[in-house]
Design an enzyme around this catalytic site. Structure first.
Site, mmCIF file in Angstrom:
data_model
loop_
_atom_site.group_PDB
_atom_site.id
_atom_site.type_symbol
_atom_site.label_atom_id
_atom_site.label_comp_id
_atom_site.label_asym_id
_atom_site.label_seq_id
_atom_site.Cartn_x
_atom_site.Cartn_y
_atom_site.Cartn_z
ATOM 1 N N TYR A 15 0.820 -1.209 0.000
ATOM 2 C CA TYR A 15 0.000 0.000 0.000
ATOM 3 C C TYR A 15 0.855 1.260 0.000
ATOM 4 C CZ TYR A 15 -4.006 -2.954 0.470
ATOM 5 O OH TYR A 15 -4.968 -3.885 0.212
ATOM 6 N N TYR A 143 -12.598 -7.510 6.428
ATOM 7 C CA TYR A 143 -11.402 -7.620 5.584
ATOM 8 C C TYR A 143 -11.047 -9.100 5.470
ATOM 9 C CZ TYR A 143 -6.676 -7.440 3.809
ATOM 10 O OH TYR A 143 -5.555 -7.642 3.039
ATOM 11 N N LYS A 265 -1.599 -16.136 9.466
ATOM 12 C CA LYS A 265 -0.857 -15.230 10.348
ATOM 13 C C LYS A 265 -0.039 -15.943 11.440
ATOM 14 C CE LYS A 265 -2.683 -10.867 9.107
ATOM 15 N NZ LYS A 265 -3.998 -10.535 8.536
HETATM 16 C C1 LIG Z 1 -4.460 -10.677 7.059
HETATM 17 C C2 LIG Z 1 -5.799 -11.255 6.825
HETATM 18 C C3 LIG Z 1 -6.106 -11.955 5.642
HETATM 19 C C4 LIG Z 1 -5.127 -12.074 4.494
HETATM 20 O O1 LIG Z 1 -4.005 -12.795 4.816
HETATM 21 P P1 LIG Z 1 -2.682 -12.650 3.878
HETATM 22 O O2 LIG Z 1 -1.755 -13.670 4.441
HETATM 23 O O3 LIG Z 1 -2.220 -11.243 4.034
HETATM 24 O O4 LIG Z 1 -3.099 -12.963 2.498
HETATM 25 C C5 LIG Z 1 -7.359 -12.512 5.524
HETATM 26 N N1 LIG Z 1 -8.276 -12.399 6.497
HETATM 27 C C6 LIG Z 1 -8.016 -11.741 7.646
HETATM 28 C C7 LIG Z 1 -9.062 -11.684 8.702
HETATM 29 C C8 LIG Z 1 -6.781 -11.134 7.844
HETATM 30 O O5 LIG Z 1 -6.546 -10.434 8.963
#
Ligand SMILES: *Cc1c(COP(=O)(O)O)cnc(C)c1O
Length: 427
Positions: A15, A143, A265
């Site tokens: 970004y 998101y 994550k």
């Molecule tokens: C970070 C995130 C994603 C995307 O994960 P990436 O590894 O960045 O593709 C999807 N859903 C949620 C809730 C997130 O916090």
């Protein structure tokens, strides 16, 4: 050309523009809760490097697991092969997942895990002969990632509006609130029942778009709606999973299990990219009894052995200490540490849940003030939109949380800066 000058001219950051890009810092090492810069300074990582580094950076047990695995097998295609780290990790994920989620699809990032979940929902309905059910019902303010399908499920008025023209169209209920209000969800279901394949949400905390904590009754309602209509219920626990909010899964606050769950994550403790989509036996069986019987997805680096080994070591760490208790302690410390921000003129709200501390401001301070506070406290912060926040490593001690809270309050004391031309959506 110095590394920083080269970076500035030739490399895109998340970004960020290549025209007058925001400054980046040159990291050379990281250990525990700290990131070490090339000049030797060390910053406390109050963001856990985008919410991943649950056990701290370069945890010796995870580093050792990657090293040992690298000596045997760095990668092999998952089409036609399997390996111990994948089998071991799938077993362990199934053992700690909400009840019944024991079918595992490995993905290479969170966004891909979401794409996979949506394809599962669609293929489930296809297998049941409901060809019209191809849409998801999502929640405004959410998101789910940056790839096309994941963007299309994220807040329709959020950071991805520019791509509206190329995205698949889904349905949205109003942003969930506390207290609970079922009206919009029920309306959307009534209006679009025959086109909906599944429901998707980030349980309890809408993180990267809205930093919105909402009532657990929404999750129970979503479960009921899914049962009544035979929708596939997807919980995206990529941010909330692995104790970020206290319990291992945010769904535990509602006492309900989804049909499909995305994790990512903190899965590898922030050491290497890996995500997974877990499905119930019922979803997997239905897909398998359909035509095609195969589930139609398969990334090149699926179930990478180094990543699976790292994740197994990360799950070992989660099992050897009481992370829920650590997070309860952090929650209390953040609540006390951020309380004084409430009285500041630029502050709209202060919210704490588990190891998440959020100061919502009228407008973010100017870039120079953000950098000044980071450098004064040696605490790494990455505010976005209207949010000055922390999601610290879950192993942060009391002194570290105190330093982070002081930095957040200091930043919230700075005057509001100029409005950002991208809406400030640079999470
Ligand atoms: C970070 C995130 C994603 C995307 O994960 P990436 O590894 O960045 O593709 C999807 N859903 C949620 C809730 C997130 O916090």
């Amino acid at each position: 050309m110095t590394p920083l000058a080269y970076d500035r001219s030739f490399i895109w950051h998340p970004y960020a523009s290549l025209k007058d890009p925001p400054p980046v810092r040159l990291a050379r090492a990281a250990r525990g809760v700290e990131i070490e810069l090339a000049d030797g300074r060390r910053l406390v990582d109050a963001v856990s490097s985008w919410w991943c580094a649950a056990h701290g950076h370069n945890h010796p047990a995870i580093v050792e697991a990657i090293r040992r695995q690298s000596e045997r097998l760095c990668h092999v295609m998952f089409g036609g092969f399997t390996h111990e780290p994948a089998v071991e990790l799938a077993r362990r994920l199934a053992a700690c997942a909400p009840h019944g989620l024991d079918k595992v699809f490995f993905a290479d990032s969170g966004s891909i895990a979401v794409e996979v979940a949506v394809k599962m929902a669609t293929q489930y309905q296809h297998a049941k002969g409901r060809a019209r059910r191809t849409k998801m019902l999502a929640l405004k303010g959410g998101y789910h990632g940056d790839t096309a399908c994941a963007m299309a499920l994220s807040d329709p008025d959020g950071m991805h509006t520019l791509f509206r023209g190329m995205m698949p169209q889904h349905f949205f209920a109003d942003r969930p609130t506390a207290p609970f209000d079922p009206t919009s969800l029920l309306e959307q279901v009534a209006a679009h029942r025959d086109e909906i394949a599944g429901l998707i949400c980030e349980p309890l905390l809408q993180a990267a778009n809205a930093m919105n904590l909402y009532d657990a009754d929404y999750l129970r309602l979503l479960r009921d709606i899914a049962d009544e209509n035979d929708f596939v219920l997807v919980f995206d626990e990529i941010a909330t999973g692995f104790h970020r909010l206290g319990p291992r899964w945010a769904s535990e606050f509602a006492g309900v299990a989804p049909d499909v769950m995305c994790v990512g994550k903190a899965l590898t403790g922030g050491h290497i990219t890996l995500a997974a989509t877990l499905a119930s036996g019922r979803v997997a069986e239905t897909i398998s009894n359909g035509t095609p019987s195969a589930f139609m997805h398969g990334p090149t680096y699926m179930a990478n052995p180094l990543a699976c080994a790292a994740a197994c070591a990360s799950l070992d760490l989660f099992a050897t200490a009481d992370y829920a208790a650590k997070v309860t302690r952090i929650e209390g410390e953040l609540a006390r540490g951020l309380e004084s921000a409430r009285a500041l003129p630029n502050v709209r709200d202060v919210r704490v849940k588990g190891a998440v501390g959020i100061i919502e401001v009228e407008r973010l301070p100017a870039r120079a003030d953000i950098d000044r506070v980071i450098d004064a406290h040696n605490v790494w912060l990455r505010p976005f939109s209207n949010f000055i926040y922390t999601m610290p490593p879950l192993v942060s001690d009391t002194a570290t949380i105190g330093r982070i809270a002081a930095a957040l309050v200091d930043l919230a004391s700075a005057p509001p800066g100029p409005a950002a031309d991208d809406g400030g959506f640079h999470e």
